[in-house]
Design an enzyme around this catalytic site. Structure first.
Site, PDB file in Angstrom:
ATOM      1  N   ASP A 232       0.801  -1.460  -0.025  1.00 54.08           N
ATOM      2  CA  ASP A 232       0.020   0.373  -0.229  1.00 54.08           C
ATOM      3  C   ASP A 232       0.899   1.216  -0.119  1.00 54.08           C
ATOM      4  OD1 ASP A 232      -2.219   1.443   0.366  1.00 54.08           O
ATOM      5  OD2 ASP A 232      -2.541   0.890   1.493  1.00 54.08           O
TER       6      ASP A 232
HETATM    7  C1  BGC Z   1      -4.995   3.495   0.408  1.00 50.95           C
HETATM    8  C2  BGC Z   1      -5.037   2.961  -1.279  1.00 50.95           C
HETATM    9  C3  BGC Z   1      -4.894   3.166  -1.905  1.00 50.95           C
HETATM   10  C4  BGC Z   1      -3.375   4.154  -2.082  1.00 50.95           C
HETATM   11  C5  BGC Z   1      -3.254   4.776  -3.611  1.00 50.95           C
HETATM   12  C6  BGC Z   1      -3.712   4.301   0.335  1.00 50.95           C
HETATM   13  O1  BGC Z   1      -3.763   5.099   1.216  1.00 50.95           O
HETATM   14  O2  BGC Z   1      -5.126   2.952   1.380  1.00 50.95           O
HETATM   15  O3  BGC Z   1      -6.416   1.805  -0.920  1.00 50.95           O
HETATM   16  O4  BGC Z   1      -4.461   2.283  -3.522  1.00 50.95           O
HETATM   17  O5  BGC Z   1      -3.886   5.256  -0.878  1.00 50.95           O
HETATM   18  O6  BGC Z   1      -3.762   5.857  -3.417  1.00 50.95           O
END
Ligand code: BGC
Length: 801
Positions: A232
């Site tokens: 993530d």
């Molecule tokens: C979120 C993800 C997301 C990623 C990119 C993160 O903070 O938890 O779900 O895909 O950011 O935006």
């Protein structure tokens, strides 16, 4: 992808290039290697629409994204129980990605809804792993059919927002296997997502991004996952540990900070080239797959057709919670539409999933289309910014008096639910409750329409004749609602989550969301309906519930395999039931199949969902539905044997219209090779979930080891958060500096609920940010060395107060 091609490429890459390929180039793209004709591919959010930032990328995506179709969010999608429809949505998303040269769409959000307060519940499917797994698989299948990858997220045990970047989720192995992993397992085994995104949090003491058991042992070796495991955004902790334990790609870019570490680790023998090559090979395979799509003919996305699809999907996501006969409302009636949300609809959640819709319907306009301009009057009744206003309430009462029927729009405004922070309670905003209370006897002719991404409590439930849960219906949700109100559409959604009558009834509540450093999953398997149904705790609305304008009758449940079966891992049990639409409107029923064991040696829920089917029937029409249940449908996870075990016993197979509305039950005796164990007395508390006494001794017995002490706040480490150091003289300026950067980035008028949500999100994201991420998110300002020096100074007592 051919191994030969990958091996050829591996042979040509330098160590520097290999290390570089395993981390992002910037916020949304991977590195390419020009001399080898490997393109730099783009990955972006997800999940209920394409959020491709046209300009510069930022962490929460507040910079405008290209216009796209905003579909209903996952809570609503799951309430459709229609996997075909979700797959169709996936196809449309895949096309929009292709049209914008996006190679991987970051979704679906597959985490289990452990507690209705979870800030991102709107983005997740269900409290039930089977339903969440089937929905995820359908979404992935659709997107990937277009030559675009997906990212199954957030793996794993990421069930709330508070301190999500550093919290340690302490969960026993059986609960992990039965509740928190199966949705991921199903999606992986059925559809091979191109990528899986590992979550921010720790699981049982180790960051998900370097968790050997979760990544390499279970995901890759046990489930056969062939794609890449990506962090993530900012979930990487120790890059070298990550690579060693099966994390293949770090996102977003950490500049050359972690690339250098990988190179050094290979040079000093800490990491072997073979270990690095494993990651690189998978990244190469992803790039090559993406390249094939990027180089083939451009795909045009027909956004208007997607709008129509979004409307069709939204129609199936509406759940009719209550109807004493007021709905549907016949044409010609005088309708008062009350509620600011009717004219300023809430249709999606806040955070990284926020889509820039190319078109947006409003409920008021759509209701006018259904009932005629002259028959519809409107007043706001309350303000979205929660400002009290008795004049508005008085206007609403007057309007209601003159109408035959009132459509009252209530729900959560953005500041009540968002990525980044959890909800504090299950109430609707007080201004809405005040309005509803003030409407008095006008409530007798009122339909409440709810727009929210997760359960709310409804103190007025007995006072109104009808309640429609519209969830966050996407850009075309409004016409769906209007058509359900008028009866043009017969509602067919069913809850994919329990609506508790009180927050305190939720078994995880005493341990939710835990402390900043640790969350204990003491309630174990007693999540959602598994608890409510087993303990006969009355829910406001149970799992699987949803009404229709027609009636369905269930006939002739037959066990095709007989009621006694010698049964092993390769067997299955088949059963059949006939469903008839006995009303006078065409409609759809979600037929649910639950299994319960008669007298297990383990604590087990009274019923667990094992299969379902949505069936569309004309009035008078009947269909036979067949379910096939395999060994796993009867099994529990036995940690001692590290496998699924179905004990020789009697099992009940229940067929119902909700978990509480069981229409027929068949009993089958399974003769397996597994004899019952002696029940473990130390687990007594888990055999008696109604007592809610998941005390230290019981949880220790469940874990099989002492409950770990949470990491202390001091001494500070790279994993200390900005919030934790904010009270230190040296930490305060850093915290405030980052807060001002984030707040400015989000900007906006502070009186507006959406802007307030952004502000709250900025605050929690900054407070929860580990120090190790400062060089990742703000490399111009902070180097890793500076951060290490700061930590040393913070820990030096002289400089602390
Ligand atoms: C979120 C993800 C997301 C990623 C990119 C993160 O903070 O938890 O779900 O895909 O950011 O935006």
């Amino acid at each position: 992808m051919s191994d030969t091609k990958i091996n050829q490429l591996l042979a040509e890459l330098t160590l520097e290039e290999k290390a570089m390929l395993c981390t992002g180039k910037d916020f949304w793209t991977l590195h390419g290697i020009e001399r080898l004709s490997l393109p730099s591919i783009m990955v972006t959010d997800g999940p209920h629409g394409l959020r491709k930032q046209a300009g510069e990328g930022d962490h929460v995506g507040l910079n405008a994204a290209v216009k796209a179709t905003c579909f209903p969010t996952a809570s609503g999608l799951a309430a459709s129980w229609n996997t075909k429809l979700v797959e169709e949505m996936g196809v449309a998303l895949g096309k929009e990605c292709r049209a914008e040269d996006v190679s991987v769409l970051l979704g679906p959000g597959t985490n289990i809804k452990r507690n209705p307060l979870g800030g991102r519940n709107f983005e997740y499917f269900s409290e039930d792993p089977l339903l969440a797994g089937d929905m995820s698989a359908a979404w992935i299948k659709g997107v990937q059919s277009q030559g675009v990858g997906t990212s199954l997220k957030h793996y794993a045990v990421n069930n709330h927002e508070h301190c999500r970047m550093t919290v340690d989720a302490v969960v026993d192995q059986r609960t992990l296997r039965e509740i928190y992993l199966p949705a991921f397992e199903k999606a992986v085994k059925k559809t091979q997502p191109w990528t899986v995104m590992c979550s921010y949090n720790k699981v049982n003491g180790t960051y998900a991004a370097e968790h050997k058991q979760l990544l390499d042992d279970i995901l890759v070796k046990e489930w056969g996952f062939e794609g890449i495991i990506v962090t993530d955004w900012g979930a990487n902790n120790d890059r070298v540990e990550g690579v060693k334990n099966g994390q293949h790609l770090e996102m977003p870019s950490s500049g050359d900070m972690n690339t250098k570490k990988i190179i050094a680790a290979v040079e000093n023998g800490q990491l072997t080239m073979a270990e690095l090559d494993k990651s690189v090979a998978r990244v190469l395979a992803l790039i090559l797959k993406s390249q094939a799509s990027l180089e083939s003919d451009k795909v045009e996305a027909d956004l208007n057709a997607h709008h129509e699809l979004a409307a069709r999907i939204a129609e199936e996501t509406c759940v009719l919670l209550k109807n004493d006969g007021l709905l549907p409302v016949a044409p010609g009636k005088k309708v008062a539409v009350i509620g600011a949300l009717a004219n300023s609809t809430r249709y999606q959640g806040a955070g990284s999933s926020k889509i820039n819709p190319f078109k947006l319907e409003q409920p008021l306009d759509e209701i006018k289309k259904q009932f005629g301009d002259d028959n519809v009057s409107y007043t706001a009744g309350y303000h979205l910014n929660d400002k009290e206003d008795s004049a508005e309430i008085a206007k609403a009462i007057e309007l209601a008096k003159q109408a035959d029927v009132v459509f009252l729009f209530a729900g959560l405004t953005p500041k009540y639910e968002s990525e980044g922070f959890d909800r504090q309670h299950l109430n609707l905003p007080q201004v809405q409750l005040d309005l509803i209370a003030a409407l008095g006897e006008q409530l007798n002719k009122t339909v409440v329409v709810l727009q929210n991404g997760a359960p709310v409590v409804l103190p007025f439930v007995e006072k109104v004749p009808a309640i429609l849960e519209a969830y966050l219906g996407g850009q075309a949700g409004a016409s769906a609602v209007a058509k359900v109100l008028s009866g043009e559409v017969n509602p067919s959604g069913k809850l994919a989550e329990t609506f508790p009558a009180n927050l305190d009834d939720v078994p995880s509540q005493p341990y939710f969301p835990g402390t900043t450093k640790q969350v204990q999953y003491r309630e174990a398997i007693w999540v959602g309906y598994r608890y409510f149904d087993t303990t006969k705790t009355k829910a406001l609305f149970p799992f699987g519930h949803g009404l229709s304008y027609t009636n369905f009758t269930y006939y002739h449940l037959t066990l095709l395999s007989g009621d006694k079966a010698s049964f092993n891992e390769n067997d299955s049990i088949k059963l059949q039931i006939t469903i008839t639409n006995t009303g006078n409107k065409a409609g759809a029923e979600v037929v649910q199949c639950y299994v319960g064991q008669k007298s297990s040696s383990q604590p087990r829920p009274a019923k667990e969902l094992k299969a379902f089917e949505k069936v569309f029937l004309e009035p008078g029409e009947s269909k036979e539905i067949e379910f096939e249940l395999d060994y796993r449908a009867f099994a529990y996870w036995d940690e001692a044997q590290s496998s699924w075990v179905a004990e020789s016993d009697e099992y009940q197979i229940h067929i119902g219209s909700s978990v509480e509305d069981i229409r027929d039950t068949a009993t089958v005796f399974l003769n397996t090779t597994v004899a019952k164990k002696q029940p473990n007395a130390a687990l007594k508390a888990y055999f008696e979930p109604e007592k809610r006494d998941f005390n230290d001794a019981a949880f220790t017995a469940l874990l099989g080891y002492d409950i770990p002490a949470p990491t202390p706040i001091t001494p500070y480490t790279v994993n200390s958060t900005l919030g934790e150091i904010a009270n230190e003289p040296l930490g305060k300026p850093l915290y405030e500096g980052m807060l001002s950067v984030f707040t400015q980035m989000m900007g906006g008028d502070q009186n507006d609920s959406a802007a307030e949500a952004d502000r709250l999100m900025a605050e929690s994201m900054v407070a929860d940010m580990p120090l190790r991420n400062l060089p990742v998110f703000n490399s111009q300002q902070y180097s890793e060395d500076q951060i290490l020096q700061l930590i040393a100074s913070l820990n030096n007592k002289e400089t602390r107060i």
